[in-house]
Every structure is written in structure tokens, then in C-alpha cells.
Design a protein around this motif. Sequence first.
Motif, PDB file in Angstrom:
ATOM      1  N   PHE A  54      26.605  39.149  38.444  1.00  0.00           N
ATOM      2  CA  PHE A  54      27.034  39.022  37.061  1.00  0.00           C
ATOM      3  C   PHE A  54      25.979  39.704  36.200  1.00  0.00           C
ATOM      4  O   PHE A  54      24.864  39.202  36.081  1.00  0.00           O
ATOM      5  CB  PHE A  54      27.154  37.554  36.641  1.00  0.00           C
ATOM      6  CG  PHE A  54      28.185  36.789  37.418  1.00  0.00           C
ATOM      7  CD1 PHE A  54      29.487  36.694  36.940  1.00  0.00           C
ATOM      8  CD2 PHE A  54      27.872  36.185  38.622  1.00  0.00           C
ATOM      9  CE1 PHE A  54      30.462  36.000  37.654  1.00  0.00           C
ATOM     10  CE2 PHE A  54      28.834  35.485  39.350  1.00  0.00           C
ATOM     11  CZ  PHE A  54      30.134  35.398  38.863  1.00  0.00           C
ATOM     12  N   CYS A  55      26.318  40.860  35.673  1.00  0.00           N
ATOM     13  CA  CYS A  55      25.394  41.548  34.783  1.00  0.00           C
ATOM     14  C   CYS A  55      25.893  41.300  33.371  1.00  0.00           C
ATOM     15  O   CYS A  55      27.037  41.625  33.039  1.00  0.00           O
ATOM     16  CB  CYS A  55      25.346  43.040  35.106  1.00  0.00           C
ATOM     17  SG  CYS A  55      24.110  43.914  34.150  1.00  0.00           S
ATOM     18  N   GLY A  56      25.055  40.699  32.529  1.00  0.00           N
ATOM     19  CA  GLY A  56      25.511  40.191  31.242  1.00  0.00           C
ATOM     20  C   GLY A  56      25.392  41.195  30.115  1.00  0.00           C
ATOM     21  O   GLY A  56      24.556  42.098  30.147  1.00  0.00           O
ATOM     22  N   THR A  57      26.231  40.999  29.116  1.00  0.00           N
ATOM     23  CA  THR A  57      26.160  41.818  27.909  1.00  0.00           C
ATOM     24  C   THR A  57      24.956  41.382  27.061  1.00  0.00           C
ATOM     25  O   THR A  57      24.247  40.438  27.392  1.00  0.00           O
ATOM     26  CB  THR A  57      27.471  41.720  27.111  1.00  0.00           C
ATOM     27  OG1 THR A  57      27.442  42.662  26.033  1.00  0.00           O
ATOM     28  CG2 THR A  57      27.691  40.330  26.535  1.00  0.00           C
ATOM     29  N   ALA A  75      31.183  31.524  32.907  1.00  0.00           N
ATOM     30  CA  ALA A  75      31.970  31.875  31.729  1.00  0.00           C
ATOM     31  C   ALA A  75      31.218  32.958  30.965  1.00  0.00           C
ATOM     32  O   ALA A  75      30.025  32.803  30.683  1.00  0.00           O
ATOM     33  CB  ALA A  75      32.179  30.649  30.842  1.00  0.00           C
ATOM     34  N   LEU A  76      31.891  34.065  30.679  1.00  0.00           N
ATOM     35  CA  LEU A  76      31.306  35.107  29.842  1.00  0.00           C
ATOM     36  C   LEU A  76      31.684  34.782  28.407  1.00  0.00           C
ATOM     37  O   LEU A  76      32.863  34.867  28.035  1.00  0.00           O
ATOM     38  CB  LEU A  76      31.836  36.487  30.239  1.00  0.00           C
ATOM     39  CG  LEU A  76      31.715  36.854  31.711  1.00  0.00           C
ATOM     40  CD1 LEU A  76      32.210  38.283  31.952  1.00  0.00           C
ATOM     41  CD2 LEU A  76      30.279  36.682  32.207  1.00  0.00           C
ATOM     42  N   ARG A 124      36.490  34.074  32.826  1.00  0.00           N
ATOM     43  CA  ARG A 124      35.855  33.046  33.666  1.00  0.00           C
ATOM     44  C   ARG A 124      35.992  33.436  35.126  1.00  0.00           C
ATOM     45  O   ARG A 124      37.010  34.011  35.521  1.00  0.00           O
ATOM     46  CB  ARG A 124      36.553  31.693  33.486  1.00  0.00           C
ATOM     47  CG  ARG A 124      36.240  30.973  32.224  1.00  0.00           C
ATOM     48  CD  ARG A 124      36.950  29.617  32.186  1.00  0.00           C
ATOM     49  NE  ARG A 124      36.871  29.078  30.855  1.00  0.00           N
ATOM     50  CZ  ARG A 124      35.797  28.421  30.381  1.00  0.00           C
ATOM     51  NH1 ARG A 124      34.761  28.209  31.170  1.00  0.00           N
ATOM     52  NH2 ARG A 124      35.783  27.974  29.148  1.00  0.00           N
ATOM     53  N   PHE A 125      34.998  33.039  35.903  1.00  0.00           N
ATOM     54  CA  PHE A 125      34.995  33.393  37.320  1.00  0.00           C
ATOM     55  C   PHE A 125      34.555  32.199  38.151  1.00  0.00           C
ATOM     56  O   PHE A 125      33.821  31.341  37.675  1.00  0.00           O
ATOM     57  CB  PHE A 125      34.054  34.574  37.572  1.00  0.00           C
ATOM     58  CG  PHE A 125      34.436  35.790  36.796  1.00  0.00           C
ATOM     59  CD1 PHE A 125      35.365  36.682  37.299  1.00  0.00           C
ATOM     60  CD2 PHE A 125      33.901  36.012  35.527  1.00  0.00           C
ATOM     61  CE1 PHE A 125      35.757  37.798  36.559  1.00  0.00           C
ATOM     62  CE2 PHE A 125      34.290  37.118  34.783  1.00  0.00           C
ATOM     63  CZ  PHE A 125      35.217  38.007  35.301  1.00  0.00           C
ATOM     64  N   VAL A 126      35.004  32.186  39.398  1.00  0.00           N
ATOM     65  CA  VAL A 126      34.613  31.139  40.334  1.00  0.00           C
ATOM     66  C   VAL A 126      34.133  31.779  41.626  1.00  0.00           C
ATOM     67  O   VAL A 126      34.701  32.776  42.085  1.00  0.00           O
ATOM     68  CB  VAL A 126      35.813  30.206  40.648  1.00  0.00           C
ATOM     69  CG1 VAL A 126      35.422  29.169  41.693  1.00  0.00           C
ATOM     70  CG2 VAL A 126      36.297  29.515  39.382  1.00  0.00           C
ATOM     71  N   VAL A 127      33.070  31.217  42.179  1.00  0.00           N
ATOM     72  CA  VAL A 127      32.583  31.619  43.509  1.00  0.00           C
ATOM     73  C   VAL A 127      32.485  30.345  44.331  1.00  0.00           C
ATOM     74  O   VAL A 127      31.803  29.401  43.934  1.00  0.00           O
ATOM     75  CB  VAL A 127      31.185  32.283  43.414  1.00  0.00           C
ATOM     76  CG1 VAL A 127      30.740  32.758  44.803  1.00  0.00           C
ATOM     77  CG2 VAL A 127      31.181  33.422  42.415  1.00  0.00           C
ATOM     78  N   GLU A 128      33.199  30.296  45.458  1.00  0.00           N
ATOM     79  CA  GLU A 128      33.088  29.144  46.355  1.00  0.00           C
ATOM     80  C   GLU A 128      31.843  29.317  47.219  1.00  0.00           C
ATOM     81  O   GLU A 128      31.616  30.400  47.751  1.00  0.00           O
ATOM     82  CB  GLU A 128      34.318  29.044  47.279  1.00  0.00           C
ATOM     83  CG  GLU A 128      35.651  28.947  46.565  1.00  0.00           C
ATOM     84  CD  GLU A 128      35.840  27.623  45.860  1.00  0.00           C
ATOM     85  OE1 GLU A 128      35.202  26.632  46.269  1.00  0.00           O
ATOM     86  OE2 GLU A 128      36.616  27.590  44.880  1.00  0.00           O
TER      87      GLU A 128
END
Length: 520
Positions: free
Chosen positions: A440-443, A488-489, A507-511
Motif C-alpha cells: 500500500f503506497c499512500g498518497t 481504508a484509503l 477499502r481493501f482486505v488481506v487475509e
Amino acid sequence: MTDPRLTDRRRLLQLAVAGAAAGWMPRAAWAQPRIVDNPVVLGVASGSPDATSVVLWTRLVAPGLDRAATVQWEVAHDERFQRIVRRGQAEAMPELAHSVHVEADGLEADRWYFYRFMTGPWVSSVGRTRTLPAPDAMVRRLRLAYASCNRWEHGWFGAYRHMRAEQPDLVLFLGDYIYEYAQAANAVRPTDGVRTRTLQQYRDRHALHKGDADLQAMHQACPWICTWDDHEVYNDHSGGLADDSRRGAAFIARRAAAYQAYYEHMPLRAAVLVRALAGVQQGGEMRLHGEHRFGRLAQLCVLDARQYKDLQACTPDGKAGSGTVDPATCPQWNDPRRSLLGPAQEQWLDGRLAQAGATWTVLGQQTLFGQRDMQPGPGQAFWNDGWDGYPQARRRLQAALRKHAPANPVLLGGDVHENWVGHVLADYGRPDSAVLGVEFCGTSITSRPGRGRNEAQRLAENPHFIHGDASQRGYGIADFGPRQLEVALRVVDDVTQRDTGVATQARFVVEAGRARVERA
Ligand SMILES: [Fe+2]
């Protein structure tokens, strides 16, 4: 004859150690400088926590204050300071801009505390901070906010007001806390118009930022763990070099001034400065990278991809700094000696990955990790300042992730002023290669993206990314749990408005146990 700089340095070292010591002896009342107005105008901050201690920061600013002043501090269980846990005194010294870095220790693991500072009749606002869980503790949740790129002129720091409302346990700041530039076109708010170069100018720029109410309030709300990128010193610098024309002593002196001002304004441990004093004036390091354990839930390695890097390769037209490069035209591109983290940090990180034992292995670093080819169709074009410009260094980290197979690697980054989410591949040239982790590379909080971005085209060209967006400013909220990570971005509606609203871009999920990031 003794080198006067050496004497100065030793004195600074003594001061740094003394200033951080919890049991500093109070000065006699008559020796305490009289401060007419409240000097705690830059707020309070905490950071660099571990399971038993945390750094408490403030800085006194008062006209004519040119002597040391004693500052009392208190840590309590309650906001009204009736159940005091620890208290002490520290010296705010002019040599360190009257900053105070208290290491409050002897605290209980995994709990929240309140703290404040007093000097003369003045009492600071009350800060809230926490310790980390013990390294072997079972932990249900970690809410981590990650952010980068606070360009003052590009907007208001309203993102931090919304971040605060989400009550994170920690803020992970990934670089460009200030920018050294004199000004910006179409500035939303002005700086002092100075391109920072001297210690005083870097101090002024940091103080400008710390004067922002929303940033101040976010520092007050929870501890921060920070690393830096280029703009805390100078655009695109690498290692001890600004560029070929600024090689040598002048840049080293400027970097040492910038590093000192950074220390003075951030909740860093005194050891960071003390270790640097041995050689930072001669180009030696000021070490920020380190490991933080959030119980058995998360191991966070925070990296420094700026201080030790080799010069960017093949920047077009013989220019210094960064640029977009076709690797086929660049003989040094794949030179295995080129490093982004530097050999010592690479080795350190390899050791940390070998010892990884938490559910989530989090790497907080400055920039985009995954390959991002900006040339549609045949041929390649890479930005040479980030990992793309150091492909052999990236390969070594990919190899370390394969070899040590730490659980659930999550890379967090910043720098590019765009949100990018994707998979870390074993080989970016082979889309079907093993997935080693997620990224996840953020703004940016405020900084503008480059012009002419075409995210759809870039996503098509680089299918290991599942999300790319250059249009919005904000931060990320990462909720780590034993079974899954949710990210959540969060993005502000209008960075030019102080009272901007906020929304969720995606939004993203990683199990856990499954190296896949999915849109939620
Ligand atoms: Fe930036």
C-alpha cells in the motif's frame, strides 16, 4: 589546538544526554529565565514507543529566550493528573532550540497515558500517548495510520483532523514532513519565502508546520514513528550528495543542519542524535531505521531509503536528481553494487526478516516498491529515484522475503503523492511469479501529484497493481487483526479548504496466510 567544531559537538552531545535524562536537577528559581508569554506554542508530541517507554516532546518558543530553562513533565493515568505515574525535569537548551525529548520509562506495556509539561507558570496542553504491547503478547488489534508529504503551500493539514477522529494507536510517517522549497506556484498558504539552507531556516520551517492546529492535534493524540525522505533536507539528494555539482562539505554541512532541526522537532530518542554526533558533520549517518514490535501481532521495520542510497542512474540530459529513464539505455541500471538502503541497512533488514515472528511483517519505507513501467506497450520507462531505479537492490529484498519467508509481508510507502495498492511479486517481469506480499503506497497529506497521470493505462501496463489513483490527497488507516488486515484509503474533499470533509476512496482486505489483497 582542539578543533572548535569538535568541542561544540561534544558539548551538544552532553546537552542531548542531559536533556533526555529523567532525573535532571532543578535549577534554582532565580536562575530560571522569566518567560512572559506561554512558550508552548508548538504543542506536544510523543513517539518512538516501546513496551515500557515513550519519548515526550515539546519545544519552548519565547522572544528573547536565550538561556536554558527547566521544564517539568508528568505522565498520568488520568487526564486531570490525579494518578501520576512518572514525573521529572528536563532542560530546554538554546543549543537544541529549547526542544525537550523526555524518555518516560518504567511504564506498563500496552496502555494509554496522559502527559504534560510545565515551565514557570505555563502548562502545556495535555497529550495522550501509549506504550506498545510486550513483544510476546497476544494482541487483538493495531490501528495504524500512515501518511507522508506535508507540503505547506499545497494545502491545509485537515487530513490530520480526520485521522485523529479515527483514533489510531500509532501514526507512521513515511517522509517529507517539511519541504525545503522557498514557495510554490498557486500557493494555498505562504511560507516565509526562504529556501531552507541554515539550521535556523530549517528550524523555522519545522516550527511553521508545528504551528498548524490540525497537525499539532494529531501529534497530541497518539505516538508517531517517523522516517524521512528527501525534502527534510533537499530535493532528490542521495547519500551525502545533493547532486554532482554540490558534492562535498557544503552539502554535508547543510544536511547536518537539517538533521539537527529534524531531531529538535520530532519525538525521537536522544540516542538518535548522540550516535549521529560522532560524524554527521563529516558525512556520517543519523540513524532513523529500526524495528518496533506490536506484540505477536505485528513486527514493524521502518526503513531509511534516502540517507544511504547511491546516486540516481542516468537522469536524462545529464541533470542531477531524478528523472524517467529507459533502462535499456543505462549501463549502470543493473549494477549489483548500487543500493537504495545501503549495505549496512540491507544486512540489518535481512537479519530482522530472518527473526520475524509476528502475524504481520510490516515494512514502512519511503516509496513505491513494485515495478511501475510508465511506457505503454513495448519498451520501458522507470522513475529512477525509487525502487524502480535500483532494480538489483529490490531483487535482494525480494530474495530475502523468499528466503526467510516472514509471515504476511505488508509494505507501506509514500513519496509518489498517489495511492497505489498491489502485490509484491518475486519477479515483476513475470506476472505469474510467486506473490511475496502486498503493498500500500499512500498518497500525500497535501503535496500535488505530477501532471499528466493516466492511472488506467499504468494499471494495464503493471497488472500486479490493483488500484492506482493520483487525484486525491489523504492518508491510510490499516487495521491489523489476527486473521485479517483491512486498509481504508481516506481522502479529503478539498485540500485547499481548512475545514474540508473526508471520504473513503477504496477499502481493501488481506487475509492472513494468503498473500492476496482484495477490494472490500
Ligand atoms: Fe513528497
